[in-house]
Write a protein that holds these residues in place. Structure first.
Motif, PDB file in Angstrom:
ATOM      1  N   GLY A  43       0.890  -1.124  -0.055  1.00 48.39           N
ATOM      2  CA  GLY A  43      -0.110  -0.038   0.036  1.00 48.39           C
ATOM      3  C   GLY A  43       0.826   1.178  -0.042  1.00 48.39           C
ATOM      4  N   LEU A  44       0.162   2.371  -0.164  1.00 49.82           N
ATOM      5  CA  LEU A  44       1.045   3.734   0.012  1.00 49.82           C
ATOM      6  C   LEU A  44       0.421   4.373   1.200  1.00 49.82           C
ATOM      7  CD1 LEU A  44       2.847   5.387  -1.667  1.00 49.82           C
ATOM      8  CD2 LEU A  44       0.819   6.598  -2.276  1.00 49.82           C
ATOM      9  N   TYR A  45       1.525   4.741   2.247  1.00 52.66           N
ATOM     10  CA  TYR A  45       1.290   5.380   3.347  1.00 52.66           C
ATOM     11  C   TYR A  45       0.401   6.674   3.136  1.00 52.66           C
ATOM     12  CZ  TYR A  45       1.874   6.352   8.424  1.00 52.66           C
ATOM     13  OH  TYR A  45       1.823   6.730   9.606  1.00 52.66           O
ATOM     14  N   PRO A  46      -0.628   6.793   3.827  1.00 51.34           N
ATOM     15  CA  PRO A  46      -1.658   8.152   3.554  1.00 51.34           C
ATOM     16  C   PRO A  46      -0.931   9.471   3.687  1.00 51.34           C
ATOM     17  CG  PRO A  46      -2.270   6.802   5.426  1.00 51.34           C
ATOM     18  CD  PRO A  46      -1.067   6.171   5.130  1.00 51.34           C
ATOM     19  N   THR A  47       0.262   9.634   4.125  1.00 52.00           N
ATOM     20  CA  THR A  47       0.925  11.231   4.102  1.00 52.00           C
ATOM     21  C   THR A  47       1.782  11.123   2.997  1.00 52.00           C
ATOM     22  OG1 THR A  47       2.856  10.411   5.394  1.00 52.00           O
ATOM     23  CG2 THR A  47       0.901  11.303   6.786  1.00 52.00           C
ATOM     24  N   TYR A  48       1.810  10.083   2.048  1.00 48.68           N
ATOM     25  CA  TYR A  48       2.417  10.312   0.916  1.00 48.68           C
ATOM     26  C   TYR A  48       1.400  10.597  -0.378  1.00 48.68           C
ATOM     27  CZ  TYR A  48       6.422   7.712   3.293  1.00 48.68           C
ATOM     28  OH  TYR A  48       7.281   7.154   4.265  1.00 48.68           O
ATOM     29  N   LEU A  49       1.391  11.771  -0.752  1.00 47.08           N
ATOM     30  CA  LEU A  49       0.300  12.113  -1.535  1.00 47.08           C
ATOM     31  C   LEU A  49       1.053  12.112  -2.926  1.00 47.08           C
ATOM     32  CD1 LEU A  49      -0.540  15.437   0.745  1.00 47.08           C
ATOM     33  CD2 LEU A  49      -1.674  13.252   0.488  1.00 47.08           C
ATOM     34  N   ASP A  50       1.377  11.062  -3.372  1.00 47.92           N
ATOM     35  CA  ASP A  50       1.883  10.756  -4.762  1.00 47.92           C
ATOM     36  C   ASP A  50       1.186   9.954  -5.492  1.00 47.92           C
ATOM     37  OD1 ASP A  50       3.259  10.019  -7.028  1.00 47.92           O
ATOM     38  OD2 ASP A  50       5.098   9.891  -5.940  1.00 47.92           O
ATOM     39  N   LEU A  51       0.126  10.672  -6.351  1.00 48.07           N
ATOM     40  CA  LEU A  51      -0.863   9.748  -7.348  1.00 48.07           C
ATOM     41  C   LEU A  51      -0.130   8.979  -8.196  1.00 48.07           C
ATOM     42  CD1 LEU A  51      -3.755   9.128  -7.917  1.00 48.07           C
ATOM     43  CD2 LEU A  51      -3.760  11.076  -9.523  1.00 48.07           C
ATOM     44  N   ASP A  52       1.010   9.395  -8.754  1.00 48.52           N
ATOM     45  CA  ASP A  52       1.719   8.408  -9.772  1.00 48.52           C
ATOM     46  C   ASP A  52       2.074   7.099  -9.086  1.00 48.52           C
ATOM     47  OD1 ASP A  52       1.380  10.105 -11.838  1.00 48.52           O
ATOM     48  OD2 ASP A  52       3.464  11.019 -11.410  1.00 48.52           O
ATOM     49  N   GLU A  53       2.600   7.045  -7.772  1.00 50.56           N
ATOM     50  CA  GLU A  53       2.967   5.800  -7.192  1.00 50.56           C
ATOM     51  C   GLU A  53       1.836   5.241  -6.717  1.00 50.56           C
ATOM     52  OE1 GLU A  53       6.318   6.160  -4.011  1.00 50.56           O
ATOM     53  OE2 GLU A  53       5.984   4.061  -3.802  1.00 50.56           O
ATOM     54  N   ALA A  54       0.671   5.651  -6.268  1.00 51.58           N
ATOM     55  CA  ALA A  54      -0.419   5.181  -6.011  1.00 51.58           C
ATOM     56  C   ALA A  54      -1.031   4.263  -7.121  1.00 51.58           C
ATOM     57  CB  ALA A  54      -1.625   6.069  -5.486  1.00 51.58           C
ATOM     58  N   LEU A  55      -1.004   4.764  -8.478  1.00 44.54           N
ATOM     59  CA  LEU A  55      -1.368   4.172  -9.635  1.00 44.54           C
ATOM     60  C   LEU A  55      -0.378   2.915  -9.894  1.00 44.54           C
ATOM     61  CD1 LEU A  55      -2.381   7.173 -11.704  1.00 44.54           C
ATOM     62  CD2 LEU A  55      -4.092   5.457 -10.596  1.00 44.54           C
ATOM     63  N   GLN A  56       0.928   3.143  -9.746  1.00 43.33           N
ATOM     64  CA  GLN A  56       1.714   2.017 -10.015  1.00 43.33           C
ATOM     65  C   GLN A  56       1.661   0.961  -8.942  1.00 43.33           C
ATOM     66  OE1 GLN A  56       6.239   3.106  -9.935  1.00 43.33           O
ATOM     67  NE2 GLN A  56       5.566   5.165 -10.591  1.00 43.33           N
ATOM     68  N   LEU A  57       1.092   1.133  -7.639  1.00 43.20           N
ATOM     69  CA  LEU A  57       1.097   0.232  -6.671  1.00 43.20           C
ATOM     70  C   LEU A  57      -0.271  -0.390  -6.786  1.00 43.20           C
ATOM     71  CD1 LEU A  57       2.287   1.938  -3.376  1.00 43.20           C
ATOM     72  CD2 LEU A  57       2.318  -0.502  -3.972  1.00 43.20           C
ATOM     73  N   VAL A  58      -1.264   0.093  -7.576  1.00 41.06           N
ATOM     74  CA  VAL A  58      -2.652  -0.254  -7.970  1.00 41.06           C
ATOM     75  C   VAL A  58      -2.287  -1.601  -9.081  1.00 41.06           C
ATOM     76  CG1 VAL A  58      -4.821  -0.149  -9.325  1.00 41.06           C
ATOM     77  CG2 VAL A  58      -4.003   1.536  -7.207  1.00 41.06           C
ATOM     78  N   ALA A  59      -1.392  -1.226 -10.044  1.00 35.56           N
ATOM     79  CA  ALA A  59      -1.163  -2.088 -11.031  1.00 35.56           C
ATOM     80  C   ALA A  59      -0.310  -3.225 -10.376  1.00 35.56           C
ATOM     81  CB  ALA A  59      -0.349  -1.224 -11.959  1.00 35.56           C
ATOM     82  N   TRP A  60       0.815  -2.895  -9.469  1.00 30.58           N
ATOM     83  CA  TRP A  60       1.343  -3.919  -9.137  1.00 30.58           C
ATOM     84  C   TRP A  60       0.738  -4.996  -8.218  1.00 30.58           C
ATOM     85  CZ3 TRP A  60       3.149  -5.905  -4.106  1.00 30.58           C
ATOM     86  CH2 TRP A  60       4.315  -6.716  -4.542  1.00 30.58           C
ATOM     87  N   ILE A  61      -0.420  -4.463  -7.460  1.00 38.19           N
ATOM     88  CA  ILE A  61      -1.310  -5.150  -6.440  1.00 38.19           C
ATOM     89  C   ILE A  61      -2.149  -6.253  -7.492  1.00 38.19           C
ATOM     90  CG2 ILE A  61      -3.181  -5.125  -5.021  1.00 38.19           C
ATOM     91  CD1 ILE A  61      -1.809  -2.615  -3.768  1.00 38.19           C
ATOM     92  N   GLU A  62      -2.606  -5.483  -8.655  1.00 37.71           N
ATOM     93  CA  GLU A  62      -3.195  -6.442  -9.705  1.00 37.71           C
ATOM     94  C   GLU A  62      -2.601  -7.566  -9.958  1.00 37.71           C
ATOM     95  OE1 GLU A  62      -4.728  -3.569 -12.204  1.00 37.71           O
ATOM     96  OE2 GLU A  62      -6.826  -3.774 -11.224  1.00 37.71           O
ATOM     97  N   GLN A  63      -1.165  -7.323 -10.276  1.00 34.57           N
ATOM     98  CA  GLN A  63      -0.157  -8.299 -10.802  1.00 34.57           C
ATOM     99  C   GLN A  63      -0.018  -9.610  -9.875  1.00 34.57           C
ATOM    100  OE1 GLN A  63       3.659  -6.763 -11.758  1.00 34.57           O
ATOM    101  NE2 GLN A  63       2.722  -5.870 -13.660  1.00 34.57           N
ATOM    102  N   HIS A  64       0.117  -8.927  -8.422  1.00 35.95           N
ATOM    103  CA  HIS A  64       0.660  -9.892  -7.309  1.00 35.95           C
ATOM    104  C   HIS A  64      -0.515 -10.350  -6.555  1.00 35.95           C
ATOM    105  CE1 HIS A  64       4.250  -8.006  -8.894  1.00 35.95           C
ATOM    106  NE2 HIS A  64       4.924  -9.238  -8.843  1.00 35.95           N
ATOM    107  N   ARG A  65      -1.468 -10.088  -7.024  1.00 32.50           N
ATOM    108  CA  ARG A  65      -2.931 -10.426  -6.088  1.00 32.50           C
ATOM    109  C   ARG A  65      -2.683 -11.638  -5.419  1.00 32.50           C
ATOM    110  NH1 ARG A  65      -5.911 -12.404  -3.087  1.00 32.50           N
ATOM    111  NH2 ARG A  65      -7.910 -12.158  -2.823  1.00 32.50           N
TER     112      ARG A  65
END
Ligand SMILES: [Zn+2]
Length: 257
Positions: free
Chosen positions: A69-91
């Motif tokens: 996940g992305l810690y809530p104080t990191y306000l980085d939408l790009d990294e959030a989207l990368q994480l979403v894709a990564w989580i889908e891949q490694h579900r």
């Protein structure tokens, strides 16, 4: 603990990738086993943490259940989207999405809170889409975090170290969300009052290692999850065995662990 060697406990939230564990992670996990833990949900704060959590799981097997996940104080939408894709891949390898959520303690600016909300919404929707539990941080933001999850239809939710009053937690209890209790309960009147009011059917154990230990000056570690069993038993005036049974059942229901 009545049967400390039976390994029935789950630490539902710990930061095992933290560099403070680099020198003695083997010993920390050994002590966790000896204290009765069967598994630890290893949460992450960044994409780099997520990858390292998988490496830890490769190394330590069933004891480590990786999350991302992305810690809530990191306000980085790009990294959030990368994480979403990564989580889908490694579900298939992941036990949870976290640590994600809202933090109104550190983030005060309305525009920044809007970004935080947008990022959290994406992780909530991902949780529903992949049927993966959320492992949620909600510091000074208990009510808005719960409202957002209810609004978007989140089903599998763990609120970790919830710092609000019990009244604010009740809509989450009614929705079947769970609350994990850290070892800092031994020194936190707020956590004690929360546990007084929440039903055993809603509780899990956590440590948030390396922080939220019984002594704020010392490094916390997953073995301290066992202290939480005693604290809950005392507050609820119920045998420790009943607490172990309840948190085991709850961990099974939420995480299948
Ligand atoms: Zn945490």
């Amino acid at each position: 603990m009545s049967s400390p060697k039976s390994a029935r406990l789950l630490d539902a939230h710990a930061h095992l990738v933290d560099p403070v564990f680099d020198d003695d992670r083997d010993c920390v996990l050994e002590r966790a086993r000896a204290a009765g833990l069967k598994a630890i949900i290893a949460v992450g704060e960044t994409l780099a943490d997520a990858k390292r959590n998988l490496e830890l799981a490769d190394r330590y097997g069933e004891m480590i259940r990786p999350a991302a996940g992305l810690y809530p104080t990191y306000l980085d939408l790009d990294e959030a989207l990368q994480l979403v894709a990564w989580i889908e891949q490694h579900r298939e390898r992941l036990a949870a999405i976290g640590e994600v959520g809202l933090d109104h303690w550190k983030v005060k600016d309305e525009g920044e809170r809007e970004i935080q909300r947008d990022i959290f919404s994406r992780f909530i929707d991902l949780s529903i889409r992949l049927d993966l539990p959320l492992n949620v941080h909600s510091r000074s933001a208990g009510r808005p975090a719960i409202e957002l999850m209810l609004e978007r239809g989140a089903k599998k939710v763990l609120l970790h170290a919830f710092d609000g009053r019990a009244a604010k937690a009740m809509p989450a209890v009614e929705a079947g969300f769970f609350f994990s209790v850290p070892p800092s309960i031994v020194r936190s009147r707020q956590q004690q009052k929360l546990v007084e009011r929440l039903p055993l059917e809603s509780l899990l154990l956590e440590t948030d290692s390396p922080v939220l230990g019984p002594d704020p000056q010392s490094r916390n570690e997953p073995a301290n999850a066992a202290l939480v069993v005693s604290a809950i038993a005392e507050i609820k005036d119920t045998p420790e065995e009943d607490v172990v049974d309840a948190v085991e059942r709850n961990a099974q229901r939420l995480f299948g662990i």
